[in-house]
Design an enzyme around this catalytic site. Sequence first.
Site, short mmCIF file in Angstrom:
data_model
loop_
_atom_site.label_atom_id
_atom_site.label_comp_id
_atom_site.label_asym_id
_atom_site.label_seq_id
_atom_site.Cartn_x
_atom_site.Cartn_y
_atom_site.Cartn_z
N ARG A 173 -5.36 -43.27 -32.53
CA ARG A 173 -4.83 -44.20 -33.48
C ARG A 173 -3.56 -44.90 -32.85
O ARG A 173 -2.57 -44.70 -33.49
CB ARG A 173 -4.37 -43.62 -34.93
CG ARG A 173 -5.88 -43.14 -35.70
CD ARG A 173 -6.71 -44.48 -36.10
NE ARG A 173 -7.82 -43.85 -36.70
CZ ARG A 173 -8.18 -43.51 -38.01
NH1 ARG A 173 -7.05 -43.57 -38.74
NH2 ARG A 173 -9.24 -43.40 -38.56
N GLN A 229 -7.01 -50.03 -31.56
CA GLN A 229 -7.56 -50.56 -32.74
C GLN A 229 -9.10 -51.50 -32.70
O GLN A 229 -10.01 -50.75 -33.43
CB GLN A 229 -6.69 -51.33 -33.33
CG GLN A 229 -5.53 -50.82 -33.84
CD GLN A 229 -4.58 -51.77 -34.75
OE1 GLN A 229 -4.57 -52.69 -34.64
NE2 GLN A 229 -3.47 -51.10 -35.57
N ASP A 259 -11.82 -48.66 -32.46
CA ASP A 259 -11.96 -47.35 -33.15
C ASP A 259 -13.31 -47.60 -34.42
O ASP A 259 -13.27 -48.41 -35.22
CB ASP A 259 -10.55 -47.52 -34.15
CG ASP A 259 -10.55 -46.23 -35.02
OD1 ASP A 259 -11.31 -45.68 -35.29
OD2 ASP A 259 -9.33 -46.35 -35.79
N SER A 312 -12.49 -46.58 -38.00
CA SER A 312 -12.11 -47.66 -38.94
C SER A 312 -13.03 -48.75 -39.27
O SER A 312 -13.20 -48.93 -40.43
CB SER A 312 -10.79 -48.23 -38.11
OG SER A 312 -9.79 -47.28 -38.26
N TYR A 358 -3.45 -39.47 -39.72
CA TYR A 358 -4.44 -38.74 -40.53
C TYR A 358 -3.68 -38.02 -41.63
O TYR A 358 -2.73 -37.36 -41.37
CB TYR A 358 -5.71 -37.80 -39.80
CG TYR A 358 -6.42 -38.68 -38.68
CD1 TYR A 358 -7.43 -39.22 -39.11
CD2 TYR A 358 -5.82 -38.61 -37.16
CE1 TYR A 358 -8.39 -39.94 -38.04
CE2 TYR A 358 -7.04 -39.32 -36.68
CZ TYR A 358 -7.91 -40.05 -36.91
OH TYR A 358 -8.98 -40.69 -35.96
#
Length: 377
Positions: free
Chosen positions: A125, A130, A133, A136, A233
Amino acid sequence: MAASVRIAVLKERADGESRVSATPETVKKFIALGAVVAVETGAGADASISDEAYREAGAEVGALDPVVKDADIVFGVQGPEPALLAGAKPGVLLAAVLDPFGQRPRIDAYAAAGIEALAMEFMPRITRAQSMDVLSSQSNLAGYKAVIAAADTYGRAFPMMMTAAGTITAARCFVMGVGVAGLQAIATARRLGAQVSATDVRSATREQIQSLGAKPIFVESVAGIEGEGAGGYATEMSEEYQKAQAELVSSHIAKQDIVITTALIPGRAAPRLISDAQIASMKPGSVIFDLAVAQGGNVEGSVADQVVERHGVKIMGYSNTPAHLAADASALFSRNLYNFLSAFWDKEQGRPILDEEIGDAVRLTKDGKVVNQRLSG
Protein backbone atom coordinates in the site's frame (compact mmCIF):
# COMPACT_ATOMS: atom_id res chain seq x y z
CA MET A 1 16.84 -8.19 -30.28
CA ALA A 2 15.21 -10.19 -27.49
CA ALA A 3 12.54 -12.71 -28.40
CA SER A 4 8.98 -11.61 -27.66
CA VAL A 5 7.64 -12.47 -24.23
CA ARG A 6 4.63 -14.80 -24.41
CA ILE A 7 1.74 -14.01 -22.06
CA ALA A 8 -0.92 -16.68 -21.48
CA VAL A 9 -4.38 -15.66 -20.24
CA LEU A 10 -6.25 -18.52 -18.61
CA LYS A 11 -9.95 -19.24 -18.40
CA GLU A 12 -10.94 -19.28 -14.73
CA ARG A 13 -11.90 -22.65 -13.28
CA ALA A 14 -12.99 -21.76 -9.75
CA ASP A 15 -16.70 -22.12 -9.00
CA GLY A 16 -18.55 -18.85 -9.50
CA GLU A 17 -15.56 -17.00 -10.96
CA SER A 18 -16.78 -14.97 -13.92
CA ARG A 19 -13.90 -12.51 -14.22
CA VAL A 20 -10.98 -12.65 -16.65
CA SER A 21 -7.44 -11.36 -16.15
CA ALA A 22 -7.01 -9.56 -19.49
CA THR A 23 -9.35 -7.60 -21.73
CA PRO A 24 -8.95 -6.56 -25.37
CA GLU A 25 -7.83 -3.17 -24.06
CA THR A 26 -4.91 -4.59 -22.08
CA VAL A 27 -4.10 -7.17 -24.76
CA LYS A 28 -3.47 -4.30 -27.18
CA LYS A 29 -1.28 -2.54 -24.63
CA PHE A 30 0.87 -5.60 -23.99
CA ILE A 31 1.26 -6.21 -27.70
CA ALA A 32 2.37 -2.59 -28.05
CA LEU A 33 5.14 -3.37 -25.55
CA GLY A 34 6.28 -6.18 -27.84
CA ALA A 35 4.64 -9.15 -26.13
CA VAL A 36 2.71 -12.00 -27.73
CA VAL A 37 -0.61 -12.61 -25.97
CA ALA A 38 -2.46 -15.94 -26.09
CA VAL A 39 -5.94 -16.27 -24.58
CA GLU A 40 -7.64 -19.54 -23.71
CA THR A 41 -10.89 -20.14 -25.60
CA GLY A 42 -13.90 -18.81 -23.68
CA ALA A 43 -11.79 -17.01 -21.08
CA GLY A 44 -13.82 -13.81 -21.32
CA ALA A 45 -17.27 -15.27 -22.01
CA ASP A 46 -18.65 -14.71 -18.49
CA ALA A 47 -17.37 -11.13 -18.58
CA SER A 48 -19.14 -10.43 -21.89
CA ILE A 49 -15.92 -10.58 -23.94
CA SER A 50 -15.95 -12.81 -27.01
CA ASP A 51 -13.04 -14.78 -28.42
CA GLU A 52 -13.38 -12.69 -31.57
CA ALA A 53 -12.85 -9.49 -29.57
CA TYR A 54 -9.53 -10.88 -28.35
CA ARG A 55 -8.54 -11.86 -31.90
CA GLU A 56 -9.37 -8.37 -33.13
CA ALA A 57 -7.12 -6.99 -30.41
CA GLY A 58 -4.27 -9.11 -31.77
CA ALA A 59 -4.29 -12.08 -29.41
CA GLU A 60 -3.99 -15.74 -30.28
CA VAL A 61 -7.02 -17.69 -29.05
CA GLY A 62 -7.00 -21.42 -28.51
CA ALA A 63 -7.16 -24.42 -26.19
CA LEU A 64 -5.20 -24.52 -22.92
CA ASP A 65 -2.15 -26.49 -24.11
CA PRO A 66 -1.18 -24.32 -27.10
CA VAL A 67 -1.94 -21.15 -25.11
CA VAL A 68 0.32 -22.11 -22.22
CA LYS A 69 3.04 -23.74 -24.33
CA ASP A 70 6.31 -21.81 -23.93
CA ALA A 71 4.59 -19.05 -21.94
CA ASP A 72 6.89 -16.68 -20.05
CA ILE A 73 4.07 -15.07 -18.07
CA VAL A 74 0.67 -16.47 -17.07
CA PHE A 75 -2.25 -14.34 -15.95
CA GLY A 76 -5.14 -15.49 -13.80
CA VAL A 77 -7.73 -13.94 -11.54
CA GLN A 78 -7.49 -16.80 -9.06
CA GLY A 79 -4.47 -19.06 -8.83
CA PRO A 80 -4.60 -22.04 -11.23
CA GLU A 81 -3.56 -25.57 -10.37
CA PRO A 82 0.18 -26.00 -11.10
CA ALA A 83 -0.55 -28.85 -13.54
CA LEU A 84 -2.25 -26.37 -15.89
CA LEU A 85 1.10 -24.62 -16.39
CA ALA A 86 3.07 -27.74 -17.31
CA GLY A 87 3.80 -26.49 -20.84
CA ALA A 88 5.16 -23.11 -19.75
CA LYS A 89 8.84 -22.21 -19.70
CA PRO A 90 10.93 -22.95 -16.59
CA GLY A 91 10.67 -20.05 -14.17
CA VAL A 92 7.40 -18.81 -15.68
CA LEU A 93 5.88 -15.79 -13.92
CA LEU A 94 2.37 -16.35 -12.59
CA ALA A 95 0.44 -13.19 -11.66
CA ALA A 96 -2.94 -13.70 -9.96
CA VAL A 97 -4.73 -13.54 -6.61
CA LEU A 98 -3.17 -16.60 -4.98
CA ASP A 99 -4.65 -16.70 -1.42
CA PRO A 100 -1.26 -17.63 0.08
CA PHE A 101 -2.56 -18.19 3.62
CA GLY A 102 -5.57 -20.25 2.58
CA GLN A 103 -3.87 -22.17 -0.25
CA ARG A 104 -0.42 -22.86 1.20
CA PRO A 105 -0.15 -26.39 -0.31
CA ARG A 106 -0.73 -24.88 -3.75
CA ILE A 107 1.98 -22.27 -3.12
CA ASP A 108 4.39 -25.04 -2.15
CA ALA A 109 3.45 -26.84 -5.37
CA TYR A 110 4.23 -23.71 -7.39
CA ALA A 111 7.66 -23.63 -5.81
CA ALA A 112 8.26 -27.32 -6.53
CA ALA A 113 7.22 -26.79 -10.16
CA GLY A 114 9.70 -23.94 -10.61
CA ILE A 115 6.97 -21.30 -11.01
CA GLU A 116 7.70 -17.74 -9.88
CA ALA A 117 4.36 -16.94 -8.26
CA LEU A 118 3.35 -13.29 -7.78
CA ALA A 119 0.45 -12.71 -5.38
CA MET A 120 -1.35 -9.59 -6.54
CA GLU A 121 -3.09 -9.22 -3.18
CA PHE A 122 0.32 -8.69 -1.54
CA MET A 123 0.81 -5.45 -3.48
CA PRO A 124 2.20 -2.92 -0.98
CA ARG A 125 0.00 0.00 0.00
CA ILE A 126 2.34 2.67 -1.33
CA THR A 127 1.56 5.59 -3.61
CA ARG A 128 3.26 4.29 -6.74
CA ALA A 129 1.51 0.93 -6.45
CA GLN A 130 -2.04 2.29 -6.14
CA SER A 131 -2.81 1.67 -9.81
CA MET A 132 -1.62 -1.95 -9.41
CA ASP A 133 -3.71 -2.75 -6.32
CA VAL A 134 -6.28 -5.42 -7.17
CA LEU A 135 -7.65 -5.51 -3.62
CA SER A 136 -8.63 -1.86 -3.87
CA SER A 137 -10.12 -2.06 -7.35
CA GLN A 138 -12.16 -5.14 -6.55
CA SER A 139 -13.20 -3.96 -3.09
CA ASN A 140 -14.45 -0.73 -4.58
CA LEU A 141 -16.88 -2.64 -6.77
CA ALA A 142 -17.75 -5.01 -3.93
CA GLY A 143 -18.79 -2.13 -1.67
CA TYR A 144 -21.05 -0.79 -4.40
CA LYS A 145 -22.59 -4.19 -5.14
CA ALA A 146 -23.23 -4.92 -1.45
CA VAL A 147 -25.46 -1.86 -1.14
CA ILE A 148 -27.27 -2.52 -4.42
CA ALA A 149 -27.93 -6.14 -3.46
CA ALA A 150 -29.09 -5.17 0.02
CA ALA A 151 -31.38 -2.49 -1.43
CA ASP A 152 -32.89 -5.08 -3.77
CA THR A 153 -33.53 -7.47 -0.88
CA TYR A 154 -34.85 -4.76 1.45
CA GLY A 155 -38.61 -4.51 1.10
CA ARG A 156 -38.78 -0.74 1.24
CA ALA A 157 -37.43 2.33 -0.55
CA PHE A 158 -34.06 3.88 0.34
CA PRO A 159 -34.75 7.63 -0.11
CA MET A 160 -37.27 9.77 1.68
CA MET A 161 -40.26 10.25 -0.62
CA MET A 162 -42.92 12.91 -0.18
CA THR A 163 -46.12 11.86 -1.96
CA ALA A 164 -49.77 12.86 -1.98
CA ALA A 165 -50.45 9.75 0.07
CA GLY A 166 -47.89 10.68 2.71
CA THR A 167 -44.16 10.63 3.38
CA ILE A 168 -41.88 7.59 3.24
CA THR A 169 -38.95 7.96 5.62
CA ALA A 170 -35.41 7.36 4.42
CA ALA A 171 -33.75 4.03 5.19
CA ARG A 172 -31.00 3.98 7.80
CA CYS A 173 -27.80 2.33 6.59
CA PHE A 174 -24.87 1.48 8.88
CA VAL A 175 -21.48 0.58 7.35
CA MET A 176 -19.04 -1.32 9.57
CA GLY A 177 -15.46 -1.06 8.36
CA VAL A 178 -14.33 1.95 6.35
CA GLY A 179 -11.71 0.63 3.99
CA VAL A 180 -12.11 0.88 0.22
CA ALA A 181 -15.27 -1.28 0.22
CA GLY A 182 -16.78 0.58 3.14
CA LEU A 183 -16.17 4.00 1.64
CA GLN A 184 -17.81 2.97 -1.61
CA ALA A 185 -20.72 1.44 0.34
CA ILE A 186 -21.20 4.77 2.16
CA ALA A 187 -21.12 6.71 -1.10
CA THR A 188 -23.54 4.33 -2.81
CA ALA A 189 -26.02 4.30 0.07
CA ARG A 190 -25.88 8.10 0.16
CA ARG A 191 -26.57 8.29 -3.59
CA LEU A 192 -29.59 6.06 -3.08
CA GLY A 193 -30.90 8.49 -0.48
CA ALA A 194 -30.31 6.61 2.77
CA GLN A 195 -29.33 8.13 6.11
CA VAL A 196 -25.84 6.69 6.49
CA SER A 197 -23.63 6.12 9.50
CA ALA A 198 -20.35 4.24 9.71
CA THR A 199 -17.72 2.97 12.12
CA ASP A 200 -14.17 1.64 12.00
CA VAL A 201 -11.44 0.67 14.46
CA ARG A 202 -9.09 3.20 12.84
CA SER A 203 -9.72 6.66 14.21
CA ALA A 204 -8.21 8.26 11.09
CA THR A 205 -11.31 7.24 9.10
CA ARG A 206 -13.58 9.67 10.98
CA GLU A 207 -12.87 12.51 8.54
CA GLN A 208 -13.34 10.21 5.55
CA ILE A 209 -16.77 9.20 6.83
CA GLN A 210 -17.76 12.83 7.35
CA SER A 211 -16.45 13.87 3.93
CA LEU A 212 -18.95 11.50 2.33
CA GLY A 213 -21.84 12.98 4.28
CA ALA A 214 -22.22 10.11 6.73
CA LYS A 215 -22.29 10.15 10.54
CA PRO A 216 -19.23 8.63 12.27
CA ILE A 217 -19.96 6.21 15.12
CA PHE A 218 -16.88 5.74 17.29
CA VAL A 219 -15.91 4.45 20.72
CA GLU A 220 -14.93 7.55 22.66
CA SER A 221 -14.28 6.05 26.09
CA VAL A 222 -11.24 3.95 25.13
CA ALA A 223 -8.34 6.20 24.21
CA GLY A 224 -5.11 5.49 22.38
CA ILE A 225 -6.26 2.60 20.20
CA GLU A 226 -5.75 3.47 16.59
CA GLY A 227 -6.34 0.02 15.11
CA GLU A 228 -4.07 0.55 12.15
CA GLY A 229 -1.38 -2.00 11.37
CA ALA A 230 1.41 -2.16 8.84
CA GLY A 231 0.53 -1.03 5.34
CA GLY A 232 -2.73 0.64 6.33
CA TYR A 233 -4.57 -2.60 7.15
CA ALA A 234 -6.73 -2.98 10.23
CA THR A 235 -5.41 -5.05 13.13
CA GLU A 236 -7.15 -6.95 15.90
CA MET A 237 -8.30 -4.86 18.87
CA SER A 238 -7.76 -5.24 22.60
CA GLU A 239 -10.47 -6.92 24.71
CA GLU A 240 -11.30 -3.55 26.28
CA TYR A 241 -11.89 -1.94 22.90
CA GLN A 242 -13.85 -4.92 21.58
CA LYS A 243 -16.18 -4.75 24.59
CA ALA A 244 -16.75 -1.01 24.20
CA GLN A 245 -17.27 -1.43 20.46
CA ALA A 246 -19.83 -4.20 21.01
CA GLU A 247 -21.82 -2.03 23.43
CA LEU A 248 -21.80 0.90 21.02
CA VAL A 249 -22.84 -1.23 18.06
CA SER A 250 -25.61 -2.91 20.04
CA SER A 251 -27.29 0.39 20.83
CA HIS A 252 -26.86 1.75 17.29
CA ILE A 253 -27.66 -1.35 15.26
CA ALA A 254 -31.13 -1.75 16.74
CA LYS A 255 -32.20 1.40 14.87
CA GLN A 256 -30.79 0.40 11.47
CA ASP A 257 -32.58 -0.89 8.38
CA ILE A 258 -29.47 -1.90 6.39
CA VAL A 259 -26.08 -2.97 7.76
CA ILE A 260 -23.03 -3.56 5.55
CA THR A 261 -20.05 -5.28 7.19
CA THR A 262 -16.66 -5.14 5.48
CA ALA A 263 -14.03 -6.03 8.11
CA LEU A 264 -11.16 -8.28 7.03
CA ILE A 265 -7.71 -8.91 8.52
CA PRO A 266 -5.21 -10.36 5.99
CA GLY A 267 -4.28 -13.94 6.76
CA ARG A 268 -6.87 -14.42 9.50
CA ALA A 269 -10.51 -15.31 9.82
CA ALA A 270 -12.86 -12.33 9.53
CA PRO A 271 -13.56 -10.71 12.92
CA ARG A 272 -17.05 -11.22 14.35
CA LEU A 273 -18.85 -7.88 14.43
CA ILE A 274 -22.52 -8.79 14.85
CA SER A 275 -23.86 -11.43 17.22
CA ASP A 276 -27.16 -13.27 17.13
CA ALA A 277 -28.37 -11.15 20.05
CA GLN A 278 -27.62 -7.98 18.11
CA ILE A 279 -29.47 -9.34 15.09
CA ALA A 280 -32.46 -10.04 17.33
CA SER A 281 -32.52 -6.37 18.38
CA MET A 282 -33.02 -5.19 14.79
CA LYS A 283 -36.36 -4.44 13.19
CA PRO A 284 -38.07 -7.18 11.18
CA GLY A 285 -37.42 -6.67 7.48
CA SER A 286 -33.93 -5.28 8.03
CA VAL A 287 -31.08 -6.54 5.85
CA ILE A 288 -27.43 -7.29 6.68
CA PHE A 289 -24.90 -7.78 3.88
CA ASP A 290 -21.75 -9.55 5.09
CA LEU A 291 -18.94 -8.77 2.67
CA ALA A 292 -16.58 -10.97 4.67
CA VAL A 293 -18.74 -14.10 4.50
CA ALA A 294 -16.20 -16.01 2.38
CA GLN A 295 -13.55 -15.55 5.10
CA GLY A 296 -15.75 -16.81 7.93
CA GLY A 297 -18.08 -13.84 8.16
CA ASN A 298 -18.49 -10.74 10.30
CA VAL A 299 -22.07 -11.76 11.11
CA GLU A 300 -23.13 -14.73 13.21
CA GLY A 301 -25.10 -17.15 11.04
CA SER A 302 -24.22 -15.69 7.65
CA VAL A 303 -23.88 -18.23 4.84
CA ALA A 304 -22.17 -17.50 1.53
CA ASP A 305 -24.50 -17.14 -1.45
CA GLN A 306 -27.65 -17.65 0.63
CA VAL A 307 -30.20 -15.31 2.19
CA VAL A 308 -30.61 -16.49 5.77
CA GLU A 309 -33.46 -15.12 7.89
CA ARG A 310 -32.91 -14.80 11.65
CA HIS A 311 -35.28 -12.98 13.97
CA GLY A 312 -37.00 -11.49 10.92
CA VAL A 313 -33.71 -10.04 9.62
CA LYS A 314 -32.33 -11.14 6.24
CA ILE A 315 -28.60 -11.87 6.25
CA MET A 316 -26.79 -12.22 2.95
CA GLY A 317 -23.35 -12.19 1.35
CA TYR A 318 -21.60 -13.47 -1.75
CA SER A 319 -18.57 -15.75 -1.77
CA ASN A 320 -17.16 -13.63 -4.63
CA THR A 321 -18.83 -10.23 -4.75
CA PRO A 322 -16.73 -8.66 -7.55
CA ALA A 323 -17.66 -11.59 -9.83
CA HIS A 324 -21.24 -10.28 -9.75
CA LEU A 325 -19.94 -7.29 -11.74
CA ALA A 326 -17.76 -9.35 -14.04
CA ALA A 327 -17.27 -6.90 -16.91
CA ASP A 328 -16.23 -3.93 -14.78
CA ALA A 329 -14.28 -6.09 -12.32
CA SER A 330 -12.35 -7.67 -15.20
CA ALA A 331 -11.60 -4.29 -16.75
CA LEU A 332 -10.14 -2.97 -13.50
CA PHE A 333 -8.30 -6.18 -12.60
CA SER A 334 -6.69 -6.40 -16.04
CA ARG A 335 -5.59 -2.77 -15.84
CA ASN A 336 -4.03 -3.47 -12.45
CA LEU A 337 -2.00 -6.28 -14.04
CA TYR A 338 -0.96 -4.08 -16.95
CA ASN A 339 -0.01 -1.18 -14.69
CA PHE A 340 2.04 -3.58 -12.57
CA LEU A 341 4.08 -5.25 -15.30
CA SER A 342 4.39 -2.27 -17.65
CA ALA A 343 5.91 -0.21 -14.84
CA PHE A 344 8.87 -2.62 -14.81
CA TRP A 345 9.06 -3.35 -18.54
CA ASP A 346 12.65 -3.35 -19.76
CA LYS A 347 12.65 -2.35 -23.44
CA GLU A 348 16.03 -3.89 -24.18
CA GLN A 349 15.14 -7.28 -22.69
CA GLY A 350 11.51 -7.05 -23.77
CA ARG A 351 10.22 -8.26 -20.43
CA PRO A 352 9.41 -6.96 -16.94
CA ILE A 353 12.27 -6.73 -14.43
CA LEU A 354 10.73 -6.30 -10.99
CA ASP A 355 12.33 -4.03 -8.42
CA GLU A 356 12.95 -5.03 -4.82
CA GLU A 357 10.29 -2.96 -3.06
CA ILE A 358 7.31 -4.22 -5.03
CA GLY A 359 8.82 -7.41 -6.46
CA ASP A 360 9.85 -8.77 -3.07
CA ALA A 361 6.46 -7.86 -1.60
CA VAL A 362 4.41 -9.84 -4.14
CA ARG A 363 6.83 -12.68 -4.98
CA LEU A 364 5.92 -15.90 -3.17
CA THR A 365 8.16 -18.44 -4.89
CA LYS A 366 11.37 -18.46 -6.90
CA ASP A 367 14.03 -21.02 -7.88
CA GLY A 368 12.11 -23.86 -6.29
CA LYS A 369 11.62 -22.19 -2.91
CA VAL A 370 8.99 -20.21 -1.01
CA VAL A 371 10.72 -16.86 -0.55
CA ASN A 372 8.12 -14.45 0.84
CA GLN A 373 8.77 -13.36 4.41
CA ARG A 374 5.06 -13.31 5.23
CA LEU A 375 4.95 -17.06 4.59
CA SER A 376 8.06 -17.93 6.61
CA GLY A 377 7.60 -20.38 9.44
